[in-house]
Design a protein around this motif. Structure first.
Motif, PDB file in Angstrom:
ATOM      1  N   GLU A 111       0.851  -1.207   0.000  1.00 26.18           N
ATOM      2  CA  GLU A 111       0.000   0.000   0.000  1.00 26.18           C
ATOM      3  C   GLU A 111       0.881   1.249   0.000  1.00 26.18           C
ATOM      4  O   GLU A 111       2.004   1.186   0.490  1.00 26.18           O
ATOM      5  N   ASN A 123      -2.028   1.392  -2.939  1.00 25.30           N
ATOM      6  CA  ASN A 123      -2.095   0.811  -4.283  1.00 25.30           C
ATOM      7  C   ASN A 123      -3.140   1.468  -5.180  1.00 25.30           C
ATOM      8  O   ASN A 123      -3.311   1.064  -6.328  1.00 25.30           O
ATOM      9  N   GLU A 159      -8.691   5.369  -4.721  1.00 26.15           N
ATOM     10  CA  GLU A 159      -8.418   5.356  -3.282  1.00 26.15           C
ATOM     11  C   GLU A 159      -7.593   6.575  -2.871  1.00 26.15           C
ATOM     12  O   GLU A 159      -6.378   6.587  -3.009  1.00 26.15           O
ATOM     13  N   ASN A 173      -3.844   1.735   4.967  1.00 26.92           N
ATOM     14  CA  ASN A 173      -4.246   1.330   3.629  1.00 26.92           C
ATOM     15  C   ASN A 173      -4.995   2.486   2.980  1.00 26.92           C
ATOM     16  O   ASN A 173      -5.834   3.109   3.630  1.00 26.92           O
ATOM     17  N   ASP A 174      -4.657   2.795   1.706  1.00 21.95           N
ATOM     18  CA  ASP A 174      -5.473   3.795   1.018  1.00 21.95           C
ATOM     19  C   ASP A 174      -6.794   3.144   0.648  1.00 21.95           C
ATOM     20  O   ASP A 174      -6.858   1.958   0.317  1.00 21.95           O
TER      21      ASP A 174
END
Ligand code: 293
Ligand code: CA
Length: 160
Positions: free
Chosen positions: A126, A128, A134, A146-147
């Motif tokens: 990430e 990603n 995102e 995490n996006d």
């Protein structure tokens, strides 16, 4: 001016003594309210307080609710702050949105004040930008980032 100088010193001594008493009382009362602020869904790191109320919403909703409350979305700027945010998320077993996005500068994640981030804790692989959509950042209950699409609903977690 020998005598008036002495009584002026004594006056100041009594004022300092009174202030010392007031400071002690204030410190005790402040310690009490720190407990109130962090029970049960809060953590402090230095002068920063991280807190949830269990609410879930999308990024814009959460951002607005933190500002409405006089704070902003949780923005961990170092490992100690990230640990505190992680612990609050883990209490509720829910991922939370952070005050970090790449909405204005796709590919470069920034704080809500538009400054580039100086600390991150991305999960391996990430960010990603999955499906090219995102632009927000969630923190998992293990503290990793995490996006994620900003329209998803996540836990409200503010800092004050
Ligand atoms: C893809 C690959 C997964 C990853 C996921 C997240 C979504 O589905 O391995 O967990 O993206 O990055 O934000
Ligand atoms: Ca992702």
């Amino acid at each position: 001016k020998g005598d008036s100088g002495l009584s002026e010193v004594n006056l100041l001594k009594s004022k300092v003594s009174a202030l010392e008493g007031q400071l002690k009382a204030l410190q005790a009362n402040f310690a009490k309210y720190q407990k109130v602020a962090t029970f049960p869904g809060g953590r402090t790191v230095g002068n920063k307080v991280f807190k949830t109320n269990g609410y879930e919403g999308n990024f814009e909703d959460l951002k607005q609710k933190c500002v409405q409350a006089g704070g902003q979305l949780a923005t961990p700027r170092n490992a100690a702050e990230n640990d505190a945010v992680q612990k609050v998320a883990a209490l509720y077993n829910k991922s939370a949105f952070l005050g970090i996005t790449d909405l204005k500068t796709k590919g470069t994640f920034k704080y809500l004040n538009d400054q580039p981030i100086t600390y991150s804790n991305w999960l391996q692989g990430e960010p990603n930008n999955n499906q090219g959509n995102e632009n927000c950042v969630e923190i998992f209950t293990n503290g990793k980032w995490n996006d994620r699409a900003c329209g998803e609903k996540r836990l409200l977690l503010c800092e004050f």
